[in-house]
Design a protein around this motif. Structure first.
Motif, PDB file in Angstrom:
ATOM      1  N   TYR A  21       0.837  -1.201   0.000  1.00 41.88           N
ATOM      2  CA  TYR A  21       0.000   0.000   0.000  1.00 41.88           C
ATOM      3  C   TYR A  21       0.874   1.254   0.000  1.00 41.88           C
ATOM      4  O   TYR A  21       0.853   2.052   0.952  1.00 41.88           O
ATOM      5  CB  TYR A  21      -0.920   0.012   1.218  1.00 41.88           C
ATOM      6  CG  TYR A  21      -1.850  -1.171   1.303  1.00 41.88           C
ATOM      7  CD1 TYR A  21      -3.101  -1.148   0.681  1.00 41.88           C
ATOM      8  CD2 TYR A  21      -1.483  -2.320   2.013  1.00 41.88           C
ATOM      9  CE1 TYR A  21      -3.955  -2.239   0.756  1.00 41.88           C
ATOM     10  CE2 TYR A  21      -2.338  -3.408   2.088  1.00 41.88           C
ATOM     11  CZ  TYR A  21      -3.566  -3.362   1.464  1.00 41.88           C
ATOM     12  OH  TYR A  21      -4.417  -4.439   1.539  1.00 41.88           O
ATOM     13  N   PRO A  22       1.650   1.464  -1.074  1.00 45.00           N
ATOM     14  CA  PRO A  22       2.573   2.603  -1.106  1.00 45.00           C
ATOM     15  C   PRO A  22       1.856   3.956  -1.080  1.00 45.00           C
ATOM     16  O   PRO A  22       2.479   4.972  -0.755  1.00 45.00           O
ATOM     17  CB  PRO A  22       3.320   2.401  -2.426  1.00 45.00           C
ATOM     18  CG  PRO A  22       2.389   1.596  -3.278  1.00 45.00           C
ATOM     19  CD  PRO A  22       1.691   0.677  -2.325  1.00 45.00           C
ATOM     20  N   GLN A  23       0.584   3.967  -1.405  1.00 45.48           N
ATOM     21  CA  GLN A  23      -0.168   5.229  -1.439  1.00 45.48           C
ATOM     22  C   GLN A  23      -0.590   5.692  -0.049  1.00 45.48           C
ATOM     23  O   GLN A  23      -1.024   6.845   0.108  1.00 45.48           O
ATOM     24  CB  GLN A  23      -1.408   5.070  -2.330  1.00 45.48           C
ATOM     25  CG  GLN A  23      -2.557   4.278  -1.725  1.00 45.48           C
ATOM     26  CD  GLN A  23      -2.372   2.765  -1.827  1.00 45.48           C
ATOM     27  OE1 GLN A  23      -1.296   2.269  -2.144  1.00 45.48           O
ATOM     28  NE2 GLN A  23      -3.453   2.038  -1.575  1.00 45.48           N
ATOM     29  N   LEU A  24      -0.464   4.837   0.964  1.00 44.67           N
ATOM     30  CA  LEU A  24      -0.926   5.185   2.305  1.00 44.67           C
ATOM     31  C   LEU A  24       0.212   5.699   3.183  1.00 44.67           C
ATOM     32  O   LEU A  24       1.337   5.201   3.111  1.00 44.67           O
ATOM     33  CB  LEU A  24      -1.571   3.965   2.980  1.00 44.67           C
ATOM     34  CG  LEU A  24      -2.858   3.418   2.353  1.00 44.67           C
ATOM     35  CD1 LEU A  24      -3.365   2.233   3.161  1.00 44.67           C
ATOM     36  CD2 LEU A  24      -3.919   4.508   2.275  1.00 44.67           C
ATOM     37  N   ASP A  25      -0.114   6.663   4.015  1.00 46.26           N
ATOM     38  CA  ASP A  25       0.819   7.158   5.022  1.00 46.26           C
ATOM     39  C   ASP A  25       0.937   6.099   6.115  1.00 46.26           C
ATOM     40  O   ASP A  25      -0.079   5.649   6.671  1.00 46.26           O
ATOM     41  CB  ASP A  25       0.273   8.457   5.612  1.00 46.26           C
ATOM     42  CG  ASP A  25       1.184   9.072   6.672  1.00 46.26           C
ATOM     43  OD1 ASP A  25       2.117   8.385   7.150  1.00 46.26           O
ATOM     44  OD2 ASP A  25       0.946  10.233   7.043  1.00 46.26           O
TER      45      ASP A  25
END
Length: 210
Positions: free
Chosen positions: A91-95
Motif C-alpha cells: 500500500y505505497p499510497q498510504l501514510d
C-alpha cells in the motif's frame, strides 16, 4: 478480515494473578510445542490449565501443537515492524502513520505501542492439531500463513480441513477460550481481545511490558 485497531480498551483490566505466574509448556502434559516461531515456552499458569482441560475434549490420537504463547514486548515489536514493512510495499499510497494503514497492519499483528497482543499477556496461543507422532493434521493453511486461508471461515479449504478447524475450536471453546476470526490458529482467554469478542467490559489479564 477483522481488525481491532480502532476499538477502545475494555473499561477495566483486572489482573487476577499478582504476581503474574508464567509456567513452561511441557510435552509430558500431552501438549506438543513447535519452535518454528519462538523458543519461549512460557504461558500464563491459568491459561495452561485451560489447555490441559481442553485436551481432554479432543478425539483419539489428536493433540495440541502450540507454536507460540507468551511473547515479550521486544518480539511483538519485531513482528509488528515486519508486517509494517510488508504492507508498506503493498500500500505505497498510504501514510504509514495513518489510521487506515495501522488498521490494515493490525489484522496481522497487534500494535505493540497501543493495545498490544494477547500474546504479550501470556493469555493467548497460536495452536494447531497433530497426531501422536507430532504430525499436523490438515488445517487448510499454515499457522501464520497470512493469506486468504488464515480466516477461520475461509470458503476454499477442504472439508477435512474444515472439520479439523471445528474440532480445534470446539475443544477450546468448551473451556472458555475464543478464536480470533482472522487467524484460525489464534485463541485466548481473559485478554483484551477475549473481552471484546465475548462482549465483556472486563479483561482479566493485561499485557506485560517486558
Amino acid at each position: 478480515m477483522f481488525s481491532d485497531a480502532g476499538l477502545p480498551e475494555p473499561l477495566v483490566i483486572q489482573e487476577i494473578e499478582n504476581p503474574v505466574r508464567l509456567v513452561e509448556i511441557k510435552e509430558e502434559d500431552g501438549i506438543f510445542f513447535n519452535t518454528r516461531y519462538t523458543s519461549i515456552r512460557q504461558i500464563r499458569a491459568y491459561t495452561y490449565e485451560l489447555l490441559k482441560k481442553a485436551r481432554t475434549h479432543l478425539p483419539e490420537d489428536c493433540y495440541f501443537m502450540v507454536y507460540e504463547a507468551y511473547r515479550p514486548m521486544a518480539a511483538q515489536i519485531k513482528l509488528w515492524d515486519g508486517v509494517v514493512a510488508t504492507k508498506r510495499e503493498e500500500y505505497p499510497q498510504l501514510d504509514v502513520n495513518s489510521e487506515e494503514f495501522i488498521a490494515i497492519c493490525d489484522v496481522f499483528a497487534a500494535n505493540p505501542y497501543r493495545q498490544g497482543s494477547g500474546h504479550q499477556s501470556g493469555a493467548a496461543v497460536d495452536i494447531s492439531l497433530v497426531d501422536g507422532n507430532g504430525h499436523e493434521y490438515d488445517m487448510g493453511g499454515q499457522v501464520r500463513g497470512f493469506d486468504n486461508t488464515a480466516d477461520f471461515d475461509c470458503p476454499s479449504i477442504s472439508p477435512e480441513a474444515r472439520r479439523n478447524r471445528e474440532i480445534l475450536r470446539e475443544a477450546l471453546e468448551k473451556v472458555g477460550m475464543v478464536n480470533y476470526p482472522s487467524e484460525w490458529w489464534h485463541y485466548s482467554f481473559g485478554d483484551r481481545l477475549w473481552a471484546r469478542l465475548t462482549g465483556s467490559k472486563l479483561a482479566i489479564f493485561g499485557k506485560l511490558n517486558k
